[in-house]
Motif scaffolding. Structure first.
Motif, short mmCIF file in Angstrom:
data_model
loop_
_atom_site.label_atom_id
_atom_site.label_comp_id
_atom_site.label_asym_id
_atom_site.label_seq_id
_atom_site.Cartn_x
_atom_site.Cartn_y
_atom_site.Cartn_z
N PHE A 251 -15.29 -28.59 -3.56
CA PHE A 251 -14.91 -29.04 -4.88
C PHE A 251 -13.67 -29.92 -4.77
N ALA A 252 -13.62 -30.95 -5.58
CA ALA A 252 -12.60 -32.00 -5.44
C ALA A 252 -11.19 -31.56 -5.79
N GLU A 253 -11.01 -30.84 -6.87
CA GLU A 253 -9.66 -30.51 -7.36
C GLU A 253 -9.09 -29.29 -6.66
N THR A 254 -8.42 -29.50 -5.53
CA THR A 254 -7.85 -28.41 -4.75
C THR A 254 -6.90 -27.56 -5.58
N LYS A 255 -6.12 -28.17 -6.45
CA LYS A 255 -5.13 -27.42 -7.22
C LYS A 255 -5.77 -26.39 -8.16
N GLU A 256 -7.05 -26.50 -8.40
CA GLU A 256 -7.75 -25.56 -9.27
C GLU A 256 -8.48 -24.48 -8.48
N LEU A 257 -8.36 -24.47 -7.17
CA LEU A 257 -9.10 -23.55 -6.34
C LEU A 257 -8.25 -22.36 -5.91
N ILE A 258 -8.92 -21.29 -5.53
CA ILE A 258 -8.27 -20.06 -5.11
C ILE A 258 -8.53 -19.84 -3.63
N ALA A 259 -7.48 -19.49 -2.89
CA ALA A 259 -7.60 -19.22 -1.45
C ALA A 259 -7.58 -17.73 -1.15
N GLY A 260 -7.15 -16.93 -2.10
CA GLY A 260 -7.09 -15.49 -1.90
C GLY A 260 -6.50 -14.81 -3.12
N PHE A 261 -6.40 -13.47 -3.04
CA PHE A 261 -5.90 -12.72 -4.19
C PHE A 261 -5.44 -11.34 -3.77
N TRP A 262 -4.63 -10.75 -4.63
CA TRP A 262 -4.29 -9.33 -4.57
C TRP A 262 -4.53 -8.76 -5.97
N ILE A 263 -4.88 -7.50 -6.04
CA ILE A 263 -4.84 -6.75 -7.28
C ILE A 263 -3.71 -5.73 -7.10
N LEU A 264 -2.70 -5.82 -7.94
CA LEU A 264 -1.54 -4.95 -7.85
C LEU A 264 -1.39 -4.13 -9.13
N ARG A 265 -0.97 -2.88 -8.96
CA ARG A 265 -0.67 -2.04 -10.12
C ARG A 265 0.84 -1.86 -10.16
N CYS A 266 1.46 -2.36 -11.20
CA CYS A 266 2.91 -2.29 -11.35
C CYS A 266 3.23 -1.81 -12.75
N GLN A 267 4.45 -1.36 -12.94
CA GLN A 267 4.88 -0.85 -14.24
C GLN A 267 5.26 -1.96 -15.22
N VAL B 101 0.84 -1.20 0.00
CA VAL B 101 0.00 0.00 0.00
C VAL B 101 0.87 1.25 0.00
N LYS B 102 1.88 1.28 0.86
CA LYS B 102 2.75 2.46 0.93
C LYS B 102 3.49 2.69 -0.38
N ALA B 103 3.78 1.63 -1.10
CA ALA B 103 4.45 1.75 -2.41
C ALA B 103 3.47 2.15 -3.51
N GLY B 104 2.17 2.20 -3.20
CA GLY B 104 1.17 2.54 -4.20
C GLY B 104 0.86 1.43 -5.16
N VAL B 105 1.18 0.20 -4.77
CA VAL B 105 1.04 -0.95 -5.66
C VAL B 105 -0.27 -1.69 -5.42
N MET B 106 -0.68 -1.84 -4.17
CA MET B 106 -1.84 -2.68 -3.84
C MET B 106 -3.15 -1.90 -4.03
N LEU B 107 -4.04 -2.48 -4.84
CA LEU B 107 -5.37 -1.91 -5.06
C LEU B 107 -6.44 -2.67 -4.28
N ALA B 108 -6.22 -3.96 -4.07
CA ALA B 108 -7.17 -4.80 -3.33
C ALA B 108 -6.48 -6.09 -2.94
#
Length: 146
Positions: free
Chosen positions: A69-85, A35-42
């Motif tokens: 759902f059976a296929e753990t490897k296809e699941l998402i546990a979390g996320f970030w939205i980052l703005r980078c150059q 956040v302090k670097a201005g990179v994290m949006l969510a």
């Protein structure tokens, strides 16, 4: 450029194992740096798929499938939205992410489409509609923070 960093699920996240106090502190510090670097949006963590559902579309029909759902490897546990150059910058940030050393964790990085990626098919009228929708969504999100 905006990127989604996807935290892949594993047996622990799917079992609902919560992070330790130390992991929460480390992740909080990392998020604060972003956040302090201005990179994290969510960024958010997600409940296990046992508390989720999928909606399958097949022609006109809609079918709801409750988790888990059976296929753990296809699941998402979390996320970030980052703005980078650049890709190099987002990869450098992701490599600094604190993860428990006892777990094998995989983070996936995907670039998010921007208006200019859609070409002429994304007419001025559609662009204006998109701006109105996102402005309203931002007002909704602001209300949610109270």
């Amino acid at each position: 450029m905006r990127f989604m960093v996807i935290v892949k699920a594993d047996k622990n996240t799917e079992a609902g194992v919560m992070p330790t106090e130390q992991m929460l502190a480390d992740m909080g510090n990392y998020n604060e740096e972003l956040v302090k670097a201005g990179v994290m949006l969510a960024g958010e963590g997600l409940h296990p798929s046992s508390k989720g559902a999928r909606v399958r579309f097949s022609g006109p029909s809609r079918t709801v499938i409750d988790g888990p759902f059976a296929e753990t490897k296809e699941l998402i546990a979390g996320f970030w939205i980052l703005r980078c150059q650049s890709w190099d910058e987002v990869i450098a940030w992701v490599k600094r992410c604190p993860m428990p050393p006892e777990n094998d964790v995989e983070l996936e990085i995907r670039q998010i489409f921007e208006e200019e990626d859609f070409g002429a098919e994304f007419t001025p009228e559609l662009r204006e509609q998109e701006r109105r929708v996102w402005a309203e969504a931002a007002r909704n999100a602001k209300q949610d923070l109270r």
